[in-house]
Design a protein around this motif. Structure first.
Motif, PDB file in Angstrom:
ATOM      1  N   LEU A 239       0.823  -1.209   0.000  1.00  0.00           N
ATOM      2  CA  LEU A 239       0.000   0.000   0.000  1.00  0.00           C
ATOM      3  C   LEU A 239       0.856   1.258   0.000  1.00  0.00           C
ATOM      4  O   LEU A 239       0.525   2.249  -0.643  1.00  0.00           O
ATOM      5  CB  LEU A 239      -0.928   0.009   1.216  1.00  0.00           C
ATOM      6  N   ASP A 240       1.939   1.221   0.764  1.00  0.00           N
ATOM      7  CA  ASP A 240       2.838   2.374   0.771  1.00  0.00           C
ATOM      8  C   ASP A 240       3.411   2.624  -0.616  1.00  0.00           C
ATOM      9  O   ASP A 240       3.487   3.763  -1.084  1.00  0.00           O
ATOM     10  CB  ASP A 240       3.971   2.142   1.773  1.00  0.00           C
ATOM     11  N   LYS A 241       3.813   1.550  -1.285  1.00  0.00           N
ATOM     12  CA  LYS A 241       4.373   1.684  -2.625  1.00  0.00           C
ATOM     13  C   LYS A 241       3.305   2.186  -3.598  1.00  0.00           C
ATOM     14  O   LYS A 241       3.565   3.075  -4.423  1.00  0.00           O
ATOM     15  CB  LYS A 241       4.934   0.354  -3.101  1.00  0.00           C
ATOM     16  N   ALA A 242       2.089   1.638  -3.484  1.00  0.00           N
ATOM     17  CA  ALA A 242       1.011   2.055  -4.379  1.00  0.00           C
ATOM     18  C   ALA A 242       0.646   3.518  -4.173  1.00  0.00           C
ATOM     19  O   ALA A 242       0.389   4.256  -5.131  1.00  0.00           O
ATOM     20  CB  ALA A 242      -0.213   1.173  -4.158  1.00  0.00           C
ATOM     21  N   ALA A 243       0.644   3.955  -2.920  1.00  0.00           N
ATOM     22  CA  ALA A 243       0.316   5.350  -2.622  1.00  0.00           C
ATOM     23  C   ALA A 243       1.366   6.293  -3.188  1.00  0.00           C
ATOM     24  O   ALA A 243       1.053   7.394  -3.638  1.00  0.00           O
ATOM     25  CB  ALA A 243       0.190   5.551  -1.121  1.00  0.00           C
ATOM     26  N   GLY A 244       2.615   5.867  -3.178  1.00  0.00           N
ATOM     27  CA  GLY A 244       3.673   6.697  -3.729  1.00  0.00           C
ATOM     28  C   GLY A 244       3.696   6.691  -5.241  1.00  0.00           C
ATOM     29  O   GLY A 244       3.931   7.720  -5.879  1.00  0.00           O
ATOM     30  N   ASP A 245       3.415   5.526  -5.832  1.00  0.00           N
ATOM     31  CA  ASP A 245       3.479   5.400  -7.283  1.00  0.00           C
ATOM     32  C   ASP A 245       2.288   6.055  -7.982  1.00  0.00           C
ATOM     33  O   ASP A 245       2.452   6.697  -9.028  1.00  0.00           O
ATOM     34  CB  ASP A 245       3.542   3.919  -7.678  1.00  0.00           C
ATOM     35  N   ASN A 246       1.097   5.859  -7.433  1.00  0.00           N
ATOM     36  CA  ASN A 246      -0.103   6.369  -8.101  1.00  0.00           C
ATOM     37  C   ASN A 246      -1.189   6.633  -7.060  1.00  0.00           C
ATOM     38  O   ASN A 246      -2.135   5.864  -6.913  1.00  0.00           O
ATOM     39  CB  ASN A 246      -0.601   5.362  -9.147  1.00  0.00           C
ATOM     40  N   PRO A 247      -1.086   7.738  -6.337  1.00  0.00           N
ATOM     41  CA  PRO A 247      -2.051   8.000  -5.258  1.00  0.00           C
ATOM     42  C   PRO A 247      -3.479   8.193  -5.768  1.00  0.00           C
ATOM     43  O   PRO A 247      -4.430   7.852  -5.075  1.00  0.00           O
ATOM     44  CB  PRO A 247      -1.517   9.273  -4.598  1.00  0.00           C
ATOM     45  N   GLU A 248      -3.636   8.700  -6.986  1.00  0.00           N
ATOM     46  CA  GLU A 248      -4.983   8.898  -7.513  1.00  0.00           C
ATOM     47  C   GLU A 248      -5.681   7.561  -7.753  1.00  0.00           C
ATOM     48  O   GLU A 248      -6.876   7.407  -7.461  1.00  0.00           O
ATOM     49  CB  GLU A 248      -4.935   9.704  -8.816  1.00  0.00           C
ATOM     50  N   LEU A 249      -4.949   6.598  -8.270  1.00  0.00           N
ATOM     51  CA  LEU A 249      -5.533   5.275  -8.509  1.00  0.00           C
ATOM     52  C   LEU A 249      -5.934   4.622  -7.196  1.00  0.00           C
ATOM     53  O   LEU A 249      -7.034   4.065  -7.071  1.00  0.00           O
ATOM     54  CB  LEU A 249      -4.533   4.384  -9.256  1.00  0.00           C
TER      55      LEU A 249
END
Length: 260
Positions: A239-249
């Motif tokens: 989740l941390d990685k996803a939030a950094g990579d594409n917070p809008e998604l």
């Protein structure tokens, strides 16, 4: 000789139930002296009966009250001969609902327990931590500190703050040989988790239901490690990685599951 009789010691807030209680049990099994603090005196008394009065001290504590925290740390220090190997800032509360439908007073309660409580504890305990070699300040953050989550906006904000504070102090406190780390749990079986959420918990994935003892195991592992963030379960780190990579998604994915 102090009550702890030279044993290593851990100070736990929110110790009467859930993750705090399981941590008290585990460290007792490891031979540590336990300081258990909570707003629930009956739960503390039951824990003391289980661990044995010689192996722990209990005291009611509202972590949002700095004077109470100072008194609790003084009691603990007297019992341990001025030692505190681990401060476990664990106490927390959660309230669910849309931000605009939640009272401002309830929002302040969340901040006062979840964030101010950690500040109070860290300030109060710092002299003992400084006097204890290789001490650890361990905080309970949350998986909601990876991305702001709807329906728990203020809770999520408080846990983002705890995570950021832990990161900063992990550098600052190196001056005193004090390490800092935090837990970022997902869905844990505790009294804070409603029956409705337990019933909806998936069997697999990062938000599967995890037993509270798994958090206790992480506190133990953290004392023997330099790791900063502990995700429970480990796949929540994504989740941390996803939030950094594409917070809008990630924002849009979370928004599709808004149910009170």
């Amino acid at each position: 000789m102090s009550q702890a009789a030279g044993r290593q010691s851990i100070f736990i807030t929110g110790a009467a139930s859930g993750m705090g209680r399981e941590t008290a049990r585990l460290f007792h099994e490891k031979g540590w002296f336990v300081g258990a603090f909570d707003v629930n005196p009956a739960g503390l008394a039951a824990l003391q009966a289980e661990l044995g009065a010689v192996n722990c001290i209990i005291q009611t504590l509202d972590v949002s009250d700095k004077s109470q925290f100072d008194a609790a740390v003084a009691t603990f220090g007297a019992a341990t001969g001025g030692r505190m190997d681990i401060l476990f800032n664990n106490a927390g509360i959660i309230m669910r609902g849309f931000f605009d439908e939640m009272s401002f007073e309830d929002q302040l309660k969340i901040i006062n327990v979840n964030l101010i409580g950690v500040l109070n504890g860290t300030h109060a305990a710092l002299p003992l931590l400084k006097d204890t070699p290789n001490a650890l300040c361990f905080n309970t953050s949350s998986s909601s500190a990876t991305m702001g989550m709807p329906l728990i906006a203020v809770y999520s904000a408080s846990k983002h703050a705890v995570k950021g504070l832990t990161e900063a102090l992990s550098n600052e406190f190196r001056r005193f040989d004090i390490r800092c780390a935090d837990a970022l749990p997902g869905l844990i079986r505790t009294g804070m988790t409603s029956d409705e959420f337990l019933a909806k918990a998936p069997d697999q994935g990062p938000f599967r239901l995890i037993e509270a003892v798994e958090v206790a195991k992480v506190v133990w592992a953290s004392y023997h490690s330099e790791q900063l963030h502990w995700y429970i379960p480990e796949d929540l780190a994504g989740l941390d990685k996803a939030a950094g990579d594409n917070p809008e998604l990630l924002r849009d994915k979370l928004g599709r599951h808004m149910e009170v």
